[in-house]
Structure formats: C-alpha cells, structure tokens
Design an enzyme around this catalytic site. Structure first.
Site, PDB file in Angstrom:
ATOM      1  N   HIS A   1      -6.224  -5.510   4.522  1.00  0.00           N
ATOM      2  CA  HIS A   1      -5.292  -6.462   3.935  1.00  0.00           C
ATOM      3  C   HIS A   1      -5.636  -7.874   4.405  1.00  0.00           C
ATOM      4  O   HIS A   1      -5.543  -8.178   5.597  1.00  0.00           O
ATOM      5  CB  HIS A   1      -3.853  -6.112   4.351  1.00  0.00           C
ATOM      6  CG  HIS A   1      -3.372  -4.821   3.774  1.00  0.00           C
ATOM      7  ND1 HIS A   1      -2.304  -4.752   2.903  1.00  0.00           N
ATOM      8  CD2 HIS A   1      -3.815  -3.549   3.918  1.00  0.00           C
ATOM      9  CE1 HIS A   1      -2.111  -3.481   2.546  1.00  0.00           C
ATOM     10  NE2 HIS A   1      -3.010  -2.744   3.156  1.00  0.00           N
TER      11      HIS A   1
ATOM     12  N   GLN B   1       0.812  -1.217   0.000  1.00  0.00           N
ATOM     13  CA  GLN B   1       0.000   0.000   0.000  1.00  0.00           C
ATOM     14  C   GLN B   1       0.841   1.261   0.000  1.00  0.00           C
ATOM     15  O   GLN B   1       0.496   2.250  -0.648  1.00  0.00           O
ATOM     16  CB  GLN B   1      -0.937  -0.013   1.205  1.00  0.00           C
ATOM     17  CG  GLN B   1      -1.916   1.157   1.236  1.00  0.00           C
ATOM     18  CD  GLN B   1      -2.902   1.045   2.361  1.00  0.00           C
ATOM     19  OE1 GLN B   1      -3.362  -0.051   2.694  1.00  0.00           O
ATOM     20  NE2 GLN B   1      -3.260   2.144   2.983  1.00  0.00           N
TER      21      GLN B   1
END
Length: 208
Positions: A166, A138
């Site tokens: 996630h 990310q």
C-alpha cells in the site's frame, strides 16, 4: 455444511449518470489541484496533464462500470466428476485505496472446490480486476471476490488470499517500504476443514 457469508452490497456504478461530472469538469478539477500544488497548469509540460489524468482515471476505476456477477455466469458441467481444489495463483492487480487514492499493488490467490460445474480461469482473473479497479480497502476487496464466487457458483468452498503493498503507507505517512498486507476470506470447506485451508495457505506461501 457450507458457511454462509455475510452479504456485501454490490455497487455496479458509484453514481447515477446524471450525477456524474462531465469530462470538462474533471479536467478543470485537475487544473485546480495543479495550482494548489504550487505549479502552473498552463505551462507546456502540464498543459495536457488534465486530459492524461482523466484518461488514466477512466482506466484505474473501470471496475465501477462492470458487473462482477455477470462474468461468472458461463460455466462448464462436463468435468468428469472433478471435485478437488482449483487454485489460480498470484493474480497481479493494481488498485487504489479509498482513503488517499494511493496505489495498492499486489497479487491474489483465488481457490474454490466445485460442485458440479467450473468457470473459465480467465474469468477469475477478471473478477479480481473488476473489484481492484475501484476505490478499495484490501479487506473489503478480499471479501467481495470470495462472496461473489460463492454466490454465483455455489461451490463446496471458496478461499481468497491477497498480499499487497500500500503506497499510502510506503510512500507517505508511516514511510515503511518493504511491508505488505495479507488478508484472507475462507468460506465453506475452506473455513470448516483445517486441512483444506492449510493446503491453500501452503500453495500461497510457496510463491513467496
């Protein structure tokens, strides 16, 4: 003075075409994984799975075949001197982490302050998708989106905020559902001006 971002390597495709495995090799690899998991790829329920997975992966990782700078090339200069913040809020995306190939699902807030020209808002959403549809972390994805806008549009500033869940953390490993990761990349006036940065953060937090 506008902050200068550290340039990140832009990769349009992961491999030269001659180095990429063909479709039959991919499907055979998936059959091997099914056998490794303990099942029989020849049974009825799994017989078409290698083809389905290969087609899904083509969609998941389609960003490698797209040039993120190209979609920002068409801009509009008839903006009557508009020089305030432009924010596209809550752009939903799906990506996959490069460590476990597990899903990353989240939203992105993309902002910039134009300097004489603007880009169509759909192009900002497409830019998010191009970087999302690659193996990612990310932090890198956040920087890539912001740096690309800064490089191509040369605005007064760029701000990108990403909030994502996630699955490599929620469905395996630490098993911590209900958590998300927040990352940001601020350039130009978003980095240098605390009020401008706070305005963007407030807009992002108001969507929670």
């Amino acid at each position: 003075m506008k902050s200068q971002p550290r340039r990140l390597e832009r990769v349009a495709v992961a491999q030269a075409p001659s180095d990429r495995p063909n479709r039959a090799e991919v499907e055979q690899a998936i059959r091997t994984m099914i056998r490794w998991a303990g099942d029989d790829p020849a049974r009825d329920g799994l017989r078409e799975t290698p083809d389905r997975v290969a087609r899904a992966f083509e969609e998941y990782f389609s960003g490698y075949a797209q040039d993120p700078t190209e979609i920002l090339q068409k801009t509009f200069e008839e903006i009557e001197g508009y020089d305030e913040m432009i924010v596209l809020r809550g752009v939903r995306f799906e990506s996959h982490c490069e460590h476990h190939m597990a899903p990353i699902v989240g939203r992105a807030w993309v902002a910039y302050i134009p300097q004489g020209r603007v880009v169509g808002i759909s192009k900002l959403a497409r830019l998010v998708d191009i970087y999302a549809k690659r193996l990612q972390i990310q932090e890198k994805m956040t920087a890539q989106i912001a740096n690309t806008i800064n490089d191509v549009l040369n605005p007064e500033g760029v701000g990108v905020i990403i909030k994502a869940t996630h699955h490599c953390m929620t469905t395996r490993g630490a098993h911590k559902p209900g958590t998300d990761l927040v990352t940001s990349r601020m350039l130009g006036v978003f980095r240098d001006n605390a009020l401008t940065r706070q305005e963007l953060l407030g807009l992002a937090n108001s969507d929670d």
